[in-house]
Design an enzyme around this catalytic site. Structure first.
Site, short mmCIF file in Angstrom:
data_model
loop_
_atom_site.label_atom_id
_atom_site.label_comp_id
_atom_site.label_asym_id
_atom_site.label_seq_id
_atom_site.Cartn_x
_atom_site.Cartn_y
_atom_site.Cartn_z
N LEU A 261 1.00 -1.35 -0.08
CA LEU A 261 -0.32 -0.29 0.36
C LEU A 261 0.69 0.94 0.19
O LEU A 261 0.80 1.98 -0.42
CB LEU A 261 -0.77 0.20 1.07
CG LEU A 261 -2.23 -1.16 1.37
CD1 LEU A 261 -2.42 -1.28 2.81
CD2 LEU A 261 -3.29 -0.73 -0.31
N GLY B 27 7.65 3.80 3.27
CA GLY B 27 8.00 5.84 3.37
C GLY B 27 9.31 5.14 4.53
O GLY B 27 9.95 4.60 4.54
N GLY B 28 9.91 5.99 5.52
CA GLY B 28 11.02 5.94 5.54
C GLY B 28 11.32 5.12 6.93
O GLY B 28 12.71 5.03 7.05
N PHE B 29 9.98 4.61 7.04
CA PHE B 29 10.51 3.70 8.44
C PHE B 29 9.73 2.57 8.23
O PHE B 29 10.25 1.62 9.32
CB PHE B 29 9.53 4.49 9.72
CG PHE B 29 10.45 5.97 10.68
CD1 PHE B 29 11.12 5.71 11.01
CD2 PHE B 29 9.75 7.08 9.89
CE1 PHE B 29 11.72 7.02 11.99
CE2 PHE B 29 9.58 8.26 10.87
CZ PHE B 29 10.64 8.38 11.40
N GLY B 30 9.02 2.03 7.26
CA GLY B 30 8.99 0.72 6.60
C GLY B 30 7.52 0.67 6.09
O GLY B 30 8.15 1.94 5.09
N THR C 228 3.87 -0.62 4.10
CA THR C 228 2.43 -0.57 4.97
C THR C 228 1.71 -1.82 3.28
O THR C 228 1.96 -1.39 2.12
CB THR C 228 1.43 0.43 5.18
OG1 THR C 228 2.07 1.26 5.76
CG2 THR C 228 0.45 -0.08 5.13
N LYS D 275 1.39 -3.40 9.31
CA LYS D 275 2.83 -1.90 9.15
C LYS D 275 3.89 -2.14 9.79
O LYS D 275 4.41 -2.78 10.89
CB LYS D 275 2.62 -0.36 9.76
CG LYS D 275 1.17 -0.07 9.58
CD LYS D 275 0.85 1.63 10.57
CE LYS D 275 0.06 2.35 9.88
NZ LYS D 275 -0.27 2.13 8.54
N ASP E 292 0.98 13.70 13.03
CA ASP E 292 0.97 13.65 11.55
C ASP E 292 -0.39 13.98 10.83
O ASP E 292 -0.70 13.26 9.79
CB ASP E 292 2.22 12.53 11.09
CG ASP E 292 1.99 12.20 10.10
OD1 ASP E 292 2.14 13.39 9.26
OD2 ASP E 292 2.60 11.48 9.11
#
Length: 810
Positions: free
Chosen positions: A15, A18-21, A23, A40, A139
Site C-alpha cells: 500500500l 516511507g522512511g520507517f517501513g 505498509t 505496518k 502527522d
C-alpha cells in the site's frame, strides 16, 4: 513477499512505503472470515542490540496505547496484533476501506465550505478523544485521514508515536534519544519541527489540511511571506465566508500561543462561524438524506437480532451563491435569515449524529417553521420523532409529506418503520413495497421489508430481501447481520456465524453484529468467543435507544445485570416506546426472580406493540414457570397469540409444546414439536420435549431416539450441560425396555453433569436394587433423601424412606 507473515497473514499488495517501513494489505488466514487487515512493517533507523531492546520496550508500550484508543473510538483503526519478526516491528491493524482526503480531492476537485466544516466537526470528535488521552497525533494530513465507505466518517490513521520509537538513537552520553522529527514537512508547525509538539500542533496541521481541501493545493504550493514566514493562501480562498477565513487564519498562525489551544476552543469557534455564515443555500433536490436508525425487537430467545442503523450519510451536495463584486461574499441580515432554515437543518443533523435528540428535534422543527416545504427537514424531523418514541407525531409528519410529495420513497420507508415498531407488519410491508417501487435500489428498504417478513414467519421471502440488500451494498453489515438472524432461527448456527463474520469484516465496529455473533457463539459452545464479542460491544459508542438496548443485552449475557438494567432504562429514557427495551428489561427481572416487575415490563411492551411475539413468548414463559403458581393455561393463551402472528416461530412452538405437555394435551403438543422441527431441525430443546411426549405415550424407542438427538446436538455444540435431562429421561425409557446397563450409563452421565439431582440418585438407587447391588442402592437412596429434605420436598422424601425401609434400612 512470499509465504505467511507471522504464520497467519497473507500479503495481498503493498500500500505504501516511507522512511520507517512499508505498509501492506493482508488477509488473516486464521480467521473464519479471512478478514482484511493492514500490516505496518517498521524498522529502527539503527540496528544494534541495545537500540533493538529499547525500541522493543517502547514499541510494546505504544502498541498498547494504540490498542486502547482503537477500541475506544470508531474513527480510529483497531489494533489486532503486534509482533517482532526478523528485526522488524509489525502492527496489524483494521483495514479502513475508503478514500484518503488526498484521493477525494484528486478525483473530485476541491471541496466547498459546508463540506469542509462538516469534515472538521467529524475530525474534531476523534481529535478531542485522543487529546483527552494525552496523545498528540503529530502527522495529521490529507493522506492520514480516510473517509470510510461504510458510513462516510473520516478515520484518523498513522499515529506518529510509533514512528518516533523507530527513530530511537544513542547519544554521546550513551542515552537513548530521538534526533529525527516526526511529521510531514509543510503540514507540521515550527514547534513540532523543533521536537516540541503540543495539542495546538495537531490543530495547525488540521488547518492546513482544511486549506488543502478548499484549494487543492499542498502547503509547498503556496508562496511564503518573507517577513513573517506565513503561507500566502488567502488569495485562493476569497470565496469563503469571512468568519471561516478568520478561523483558518488563527489555526495556522506560526506561534502556538496565537492558535486555538484546545479542540473545545476550536469547536466553539467553528460553531460560531457556521451560525454566522451567509453563503449556504438549500441542499440540491437530489441529495440523499441520512436515514433514521432502526432496529426491531429482540427474538424470542432474547437475542438482539435486529438492525443496527444502516449508515448512509452522504456528503451533502451544497449549492453556493456568489455574492458581491469580484466574488466577495457580502454579509447581510436579510441573507442570514434567508438561509436560517438550512443552518437549523445542519445543526439538527449534527445534534442527531451526537445523540442529542432534543436539540435535533428543535432544529428540524425550526427549519420547517421557517421553510414549510423543506423536504429534507421534514424527513429528518419524522425520523427524529421516531427515535424518541413520538410515533403518532412521526406518522403525521410522513403522512403530510406524502400528501405534498407522494413520490418520496424515504417517507414510505420511514413510515413503514414506525408501523413495524407498533406491530403493523403487513402495513409496514405495504409501505416498503411503495418505497421500492419508487427506489428499487434502496438496500435499506429491502432490509426493513425482510425484518417484517421474519416477524410474519415468511423466512424465505426475508432471505431473498436480505440477499438483495447485500448485492446492493456488499460493504455494509446490515444485510449479513439480518441474514444471520434468519439462519439462527432455522438452526443453521454455523452459517449464522459466517454471516456475522462478513458483517464485522464490512463494519468492524458494528455493535449489534458483535452482540449477535456473541450469542450465536455461546449457543455453539464457544464461551470465550462469545465473551470477546460482548466485551467488544461494550467498548463501542452508543447513540440511539436501540444502541443502548443492544449494549444492555451484551451486559446481561456477561452477567452484569444491574449495568444491563441501567442501559435498558437509558434506552427507555430516549425512547419510552421501544418495545425491545421493555421486553429485554423484563427478561432481566425474570432472571433475577423479580416476577411482578418482569410481568409489568412484558405488559408494557405489548401495550406498545400488541403483535410482539418476543413479549408474548417471555410472558408466557413467566406464567408457565413461576414456581408454585404456574399458570399453564395463561401461558398457552400467550403462546396462541404469538403463533397467530407468526405460525412458524420455532421458539414459540417449543414453549407451547411444553405447555401442552404439562396440560397432558399430548397430540397437540406432538404436532407443535413436529412443526417446530420442520423449521429448525437442529433444536435440541424441541427434541427433548418431543422425547418427553413419546415417553409419556410409552413409545420408548422414539423417545430414546429423540433424546439421543438432543445429546448429539449438544455434544456438537460443546454444551453437554444441557443434556442432563435427556440422559435422565432416556434412562427411564431404557428401564422400560429392560436395558438396565444402558440406563445405568445414562444415569451416571446425568449425575456427572448435575451431581445434586435427587431424582437421578433415586432412579439409580432403584436400578441398583433391581440388580441386587444393595449397598450401592442404599447409598444412592440416602443421597436422594438428603437432597429432597434440603429442597423441602416432603412427599418425595417420605417415599424414599419407604423404599429404604423395604431394603432393611431406617
Amino acid at each position: 513477499m512470499v509465504g505467511l507473515v507471522n504464520g497467519r497473514y497473507q500479503i495481498l499488495k503493498a500500500l505504501n512505503e516511507g522512511g520507517f517501513g512499508k505498509t501492506f494489505l493482508a488477509e488473516d488466514v486464521q480467521m473464519p472470515s479471512r478478514r482484511f487487515c493492514v500490516i505496518k512493517q517498521l524498522k529502527p533507523v539503527l540496528n544494534n542490540d541495545r537500540v533493538q531492546k529499547i525500541v522493543l520496550e517502547r514499541f510494546q508500550r505504544e502498541a498498547a496505547i494504540l490498542e486502547r484508543i482503537g477500541q475506544g473510538h470508531p474513527q480510529i483503526p483497531d489494533l489486532f496484533a503486534y509482533f517482532e519478526e526478523e528485526g522488524q516491528f509489525n502492527l496489524v491493524q483494521e483495514w479502513i476501506e475508503g478514500q484518503t482526503l488526498t484521493e477525494i480531492v484528486t478525483a473530485q476537485g476541491s471541496l466547498n465550505e459546508a463540506e469542509v466544516i462538516k469534515l472538521l466537526y467529524q475530525i474534531l470528535n476523534v481529535l478531542n478523544y485522543i487529546h483527552g488521552h494525552n496523545i498528540i497525533h503529530r502527522d495529521i494530513k490529507p493522506d492520514n485521514i480516510i473517509v470510510r465507505n461504510a458510513d462516510q466518517q473520516p478515520c484518523l490513521i498513522d499515529f506518529g508515536a510509533v514512528k518516533e520509537v523507530m527513530a530511537t538513537q544513542i547519544n554521546a552520553q550513551g542515552q537513548p534519544s530521538r534526533s529525527i522529527v516526526i511529521g510531514t514537512l509543510g503540514f507540521m508547525p515550527r514547534e513540532q519541527a523543533a521536537g516540541r509538539p503540543t495539542f495546538a500542533s495537531d490543530l495547525y496541521s488540521l488547518g492546513l489540511t482544511a486549506i488543502y481541501l478548499l484549494t487543492g493545493k499542498f502547503p509547498d504550493q503556496f508562496e511564503t511571506d518573507s517577513a513573517t514566514g506565513r503561507l500566502q493562501w488567502k488569495q485562493d480562498c476569497e470565496h469563503l465566508s469571512t468568519p471561516f477565513r478568520s478561523l483558518l487564519d488563527q489555526l495556522v498562525k506560526p506561534h502556538p500561543k496565537h492558535r486555538f489551544a484546545t479542540v473545545a476552543a476550536m469547536r466553539t469557534a467553528l460553531q460560531s462561524v457556521a451560525q454566522a455564515s451567509t453563503v449556504l443555500s438549500h441542499p440540491s433536490a437530489e441529495d440523499e438524506v441520512a436515514p433514521a436508525s432502526s432496529e426491531p425487537a429482540s427474538t424470542e430467545s432474547g437475542l438482539s437480532t435486529a438492525r443496527q442503523p444502516t449508515s448512509k450519510i452522504q456528503k451533502p451536495k451544497w449549492q453556493w451563491i456568489g455574492l458581491g463584486v469580484g466574488g466577495a461574499a457580502i454579509a447581510s441580515a436579510s441573507l442570514f435569515f434567508l438561509f436560517r432554515p438550512q443552518w437549523h437543518y445542519f445543526w439538527g443533523q449534527q445534534a442527531a449524529q451526537s445523540g442529542n435528540w432534543q436539540s435535533a428535534t428543535e432544529n428540524f422543527e425550526q427549519a420547517l417553521e421557517l421553510k414549510a416545504d423543506y423536504t429534507e427537514a421534514a424527513l429528518k424531523l419524522g425520523e427524529t420523532y421516531a427515535e424518541i418514541g413520538k410515533y403518532p407525531e412521526a406518522i403525521a409528519q410522513f403522512d403530510t409529506l406524502l400528501k405534498q410529495q407522494p413520490k418520496t420513497a424515504a417517507a414510505f420507508r420511514e413510515r413503514g418503520e414506525i408501523r413495524f415498531a407498533t406491530g403493523g407488519y403487513q402495513a409496514a410491508i405495504s409501505d416498503y413495497n411503495e418505497a421500492l417501487t419508487l427506489d428499487p435500489k434502496d438496500a435499506e428498504t429491502y432490509n426493513h421489508r425482510g425484518d417484517a417478513q421474519v416477524e410474519l414467519g415468511k423466512y424465505e421471502a426475508a432471505i431473498a430481501d436480505y440477499r438483495k440488500a447485500i448485492r446492493l451494498q456488499p460493504n455494509q453489515a446490515q444485510g449479513y447481520l439480518n441474514l444471520g438472524s434468519v439462519f439462527f432461527v432455522q438452526g443453521k448456527l454455523e452459517a449464522a456465524v459466517k454471516e456475522l463474520d462478513k458483517a464485522i469484516q464490512a463494519e468492524s465496529n458494528h455493535l449489534s453484529a458483535h452482540v449477535n455473533r456473541g450469542s450465536y457463539r455461546s449457543v455453539l459452545g464457544d464461551p470465550e468467543g462469545a465473551e470477546q464479542d460482548w466485551e467488544k460491544a461494550l467498548k463501542l459508542p452508543v447513540r440511539t435507544a436501540k444502541d443502548y438496548a443492544s449494549r444492555g443485552y451484551a451486559k446481561s449475557r456477561l452477567d452484569r445485570k444491574q449495568d444491563a438494567i441501567a442501559d435498558y432504562n437509558q434506552a427507555l429514557t430516549i425512547n419510552p416506546q421501544l418495545t425491545r427495551a421493555h421486553t429485554n428489561l423484563g427478561g432481566v427481572f425474570y432472571e433475577q426472580g423479580e416476577i411482578e416487575q418482569a410481568r409489568q415490563s412484558f405488559d408494557q411492551a405489548l401495550q406498545i406493540n400488541p403483535n410482539s411475539t418476543s413479549a408474548y413468548l417471555l410472558r408466557g414463559e413467566l406464567r408457565a414457570y413461576q414456581g408454585q403458581q404456574a399458570d399453564f393455561e395463561g401461558a398457552l393463551q400467550d403462546y396462541d397469540r404469538a403463533i397467530a402472528i407468526n405460525p412458524k416461530d420455532p421458539f414459540v412452538l417449543n414453549n407451547r409444546c411444553g405447555a401442552l405437555f404439562s396440560l397432558n394435551e399430548l397430540q397437540r403438543a406432538l404436532a407443535d414439536c413436529n412443526k417446530g422441527l420442520e423449521i429448525n431441525p437442529s433444536s435440541a430443546a424441541l427434541y427433548t420435549v418431543r422425547g418427553n411426549i413419546y415417553l409419556r405415550l410409552k413409545q420408548y424407542e422414539k423417545a430414546i431416539q429423540d433424546y439421543g438427538r438432543t445429546i448429539q446436538i449438544n455434544d456438537t455444540r460443546k454444551s453437554e450441560v444441557r443434556s442432563q435431562a435427556a440422559y435422565s429421561n432416556r434412562a427411564s425409557a431404557r428401564i422400560q425396555l429392560k436395558d438396565l446397563d444402558g440406563a445405568l450409563q445414562d444415569l451416571n452421565d446425568a449425575l456427572r453433569i448435575k451431581p445434586d439431582a435427587a431424582e437421578d440418585y433415586y432412579k439409580r438407587g432403584l436400578l441398583y436394587s433391581v440388580q441386587n447391588k444393595r449397598q450401592d442402592a442404599i447409598t444412592d437412596l440416602k443421597k436422594a433423601a438428603d437432597l429432597y429434605a434440603k429442597q423441602g420436598r416432603t412427599d418425595d422424601y417420605n417415599n424414599v424412606l419407604s423404599v429404604l425401609r423395604s431394603l432393611g434400612e431406617g
